[in-house]
Design a protein around this motif. Structure first.
Motif, PDB file in Angstrom:
ATOM      1  N   LEU A 142       0.813  -1.213   0.000  1.00 27.96           N
ATOM      2  CA  LEU A 142       0.000   0.000   0.000  1.00 27.96           C
ATOM      3  C   LEU A 142       0.850   1.268   0.000  1.00 27.96           C
ATOM      4  CD1 LEU A 142      -2.849  -1.058   2.422  1.00 27.96           C
ATOM      5  CD2 LEU A 142      -2.976  -0.768  -0.055  1.00 27.96           C
ATOM      6  N   LYS A 143       2.037   1.198   0.613  1.00 28.67           N
ATOM      7  CA  LYS A 143       2.943   2.356   0.645  1.00 28.67           C
ATOM      8  C   LYS A 143       3.285   2.809  -0.767  1.00 28.67           C
ATOM      9  CE  LYS A 143       7.719   3.255   1.846  1.00 28.67           C
ATOM     10  NZ  LYS A 143       8.435   2.801   0.683  1.00 28.67           N
ATOM     11  N   ASP A 144       3.439   1.865  -1.668  1.00 28.85           N
ATOM     12  CA  ASP A 144       3.790   2.186  -3.049  1.00 28.85           C
ATOM     13  C   ASP A 144       2.591   2.663  -3.863  1.00 28.85           C
ATOM     14  OD1 ASP A 144       6.415   1.494  -2.544  1.00 28.85           O
ATOM     15  OD2 ASP A 144       6.143  -0.570  -3.210  1.00 28.85           O
ATOM     16  N   GLN A 145       1.381   2.437  -3.357  1.00 26.09           N
ATOM     17  CA  GLN A 145       0.177   2.777  -4.119  1.00 26.09           C
ATOM     18  C   GLN A 145      -0.525   4.043  -3.640  1.00 26.09           C
ATOM     19  OE1 GLN A 145      -2.360  -0.668  -4.240  1.00 26.09           O
ATOM     20  NE2 GLN A 145      -0.788  -1.938  -5.146  1.00 26.09           N
ATOM     21  N   THR A 146      -0.404   4.363  -2.366  1.00 27.17           N
ATOM     22  CA  THR A 146      -1.112   5.520  -1.821  1.00 27.17           C
ATOM     23  C   THR A 146      -0.413   6.029  -0.571  1.00 27.17           C
ATOM     24  OG1 THR A 146      -3.242   6.349  -1.017  1.00 27.17           O
ATOM     25  CG2 THR A 146      -2.687   4.079  -0.449  1.00 27.17           C
ATOM     26  N   ASP A 147      -0.591   7.289  -0.292  1.00 26.30           N
ATOM     27  CA  ASP A 147      -0.061   7.835   0.951  1.00 26.30           C
ATOM     28  C   ASP A 147      -1.194   8.161   1.923  1.00 26.30           C
ATOM     29  OD1 ASP A 147      -1.123   9.995  -0.372  1.00 26.30           O
ATOM     30  OD2 ASP A 147       0.617  11.276  -0.116  1.00 26.30           O
ATOM     31  N   GLU A 148      -2.401   7.677   1.611  1.00 21.81           N
ATOM     32  CA  GLU A 148      -3.566   7.949   2.446  1.00 21.81           C
ATOM     33  C   GLU A 148      -3.795   6.907   3.534  1.00 21.81           C
ATOM     34  OE1 GLU A 148      -6.968   8.644   0.009  1.00 21.81           O
ATOM     35  OE2 GLU A 148      -6.028  10.301  -1.051  1.00 21.81           O
ATOM     36  N   ILE A 149      -2.983   5.844   3.559  1.00 18.98           N
ATOM     37  CA  ILE A 149      -3.134   4.798   4.571  1.00 18.98           C
ATOM     38  C   ILE A 149      -1.835   4.683   5.356  1.00 18.98           C
ATOM     39  CG2 ILE A 149      -3.608   2.362   5.035  1.00 18.98           C
ATOM     40  CD1 ILE A 149      -5.153   2.295   2.387  1.00 18.98           C
ATOM     41  N   LYS A 150      -1.940   4.813   6.666  1.00 15.31           N
ATOM     42  CA  LYS A 150      -0.792   4.669   7.567  1.00 15.31           C
ATOM     43  C   LYS A 150      -1.064   3.496   8.498  1.00 15.31           C
ATOM     44  CE  LYS A 150       0.853   8.688   6.215  1.00 15.31           C
ATOM     45  NZ  LYS A 150       1.576   8.721   5.007  1.00 15.31           N
ATOM     46  N   PHE A 151      -0.015   2.874   8.983  1.00 12.09           N
ATOM     47  CA  PHE A 151      -0.130   1.758   9.919  1.00 12.09           C
ATOM     48  C   PHE A 151       0.525   2.136  11.242  1.00 12.09           C
ATOM     49  CE2 PHE A 151      -0.961  -0.180   5.941  1.00 12.09           C
ATOM     50  CZ  PHE A 151      -1.727  -1.295   6.198  1.00 12.09           C
ATOM     51  N   LEU A 152      -0.151   1.825  12.327  1.00 11.02           N
ATOM     52  CA  LEU A 152       0.353   2.097  13.668  1.00 11.02           C
ATOM     53  C   LEU A 152       0.314   0.799  14.472  1.00 11.02           C
ATOM     54  CD1 LEU A 152       1.205   4.030  15.960  1.00 11.02           C
ATOM     55  CD2 LEU A 152      -1.236   4.456  16.349  1.00 11.02           C
ATOM     56  N   PHE A 153       1.458   0.374  14.977  1.00 12.41           N
ATOM     57  CA  PHE A 153       1.565  -0.834  15.785  1.00 12.41           C
ATOM     58  C   PHE A 153       1.833  -0.433  17.229  1.00 12.41           C
ATOM     59  CE2 PHE A 153       2.422  -2.128  11.533  1.00 12.41           C
ATOM     60  CZ  PHE A 153       2.003  -3.441  11.431  1.00 12.41           C
ATOM     61  N   ILE A 154       0.990  -0.908  18.136  1.00 12.13           N
ATOM     62  CA  ILE A 154       1.143  -0.609  19.552  1.00 12.13           C
ATOM     63  C   ILE A 154       1.253  -1.928  20.303  1.00 12.13           C
ATOM     64  CG2 ILE A 154       0.080   0.438  21.584  1.00 12.13           C
ATOM     65  CD1 ILE A 154      -1.457   2.277  19.612  1.00 12.13           C
ATOM     66  N   GLY A 155       2.338  -2.114  21.042  1.00 12.12           N
ATOM     67  CA  GLY A 155       2.514  -3.333  21.813  1.00 12.12           C
ATOM     68  C   GLY A 155       3.984  -3.673  21.978  1.00 12.12           C
TER      69      GLY A 155
END
Length: 70
Positions: free
Chosen positions: A39-52
């Motif tokens: 998705l990083k290569d296709q759009t900049d509208e989606i971010k991922f956040l990992f908590i743990g």
């Protein structure tokens, strides 16, 4: 197929996919990181956040650095 406890939050800049939980082997975080890379290569509208924390946290952080995620 394994279900992931991922939540989505939308703001003005797009979506944030949030994983909250253990970063261990049974949690299978690699497929989520693979999707994030695609998705990083296709759009900049989606971010991922990992908590743990967990034994796979360092591995996930290394993979993040190699793929040049923010």
């Amino acid at each position: 197929m394994k279900k992931f406890p991922i939540f989505f939050y939308q703001n003005r800049e797009g979506f944030i996919a949030i994983y909250i939980g253990a970063h261990g082997v049974p949690n299978h975080l690699d497929p989520i990181l693979d999707v994030a890379a695609i998705l990083k290569d296709q759009t900049d509208e989606i971010k991922f956040l990992f908590i743990g924390e967990g034994v796979e946290k360092k591995k996930a952080s290394s993979k993040k650095a190699r793929r040049k995620f923010e």
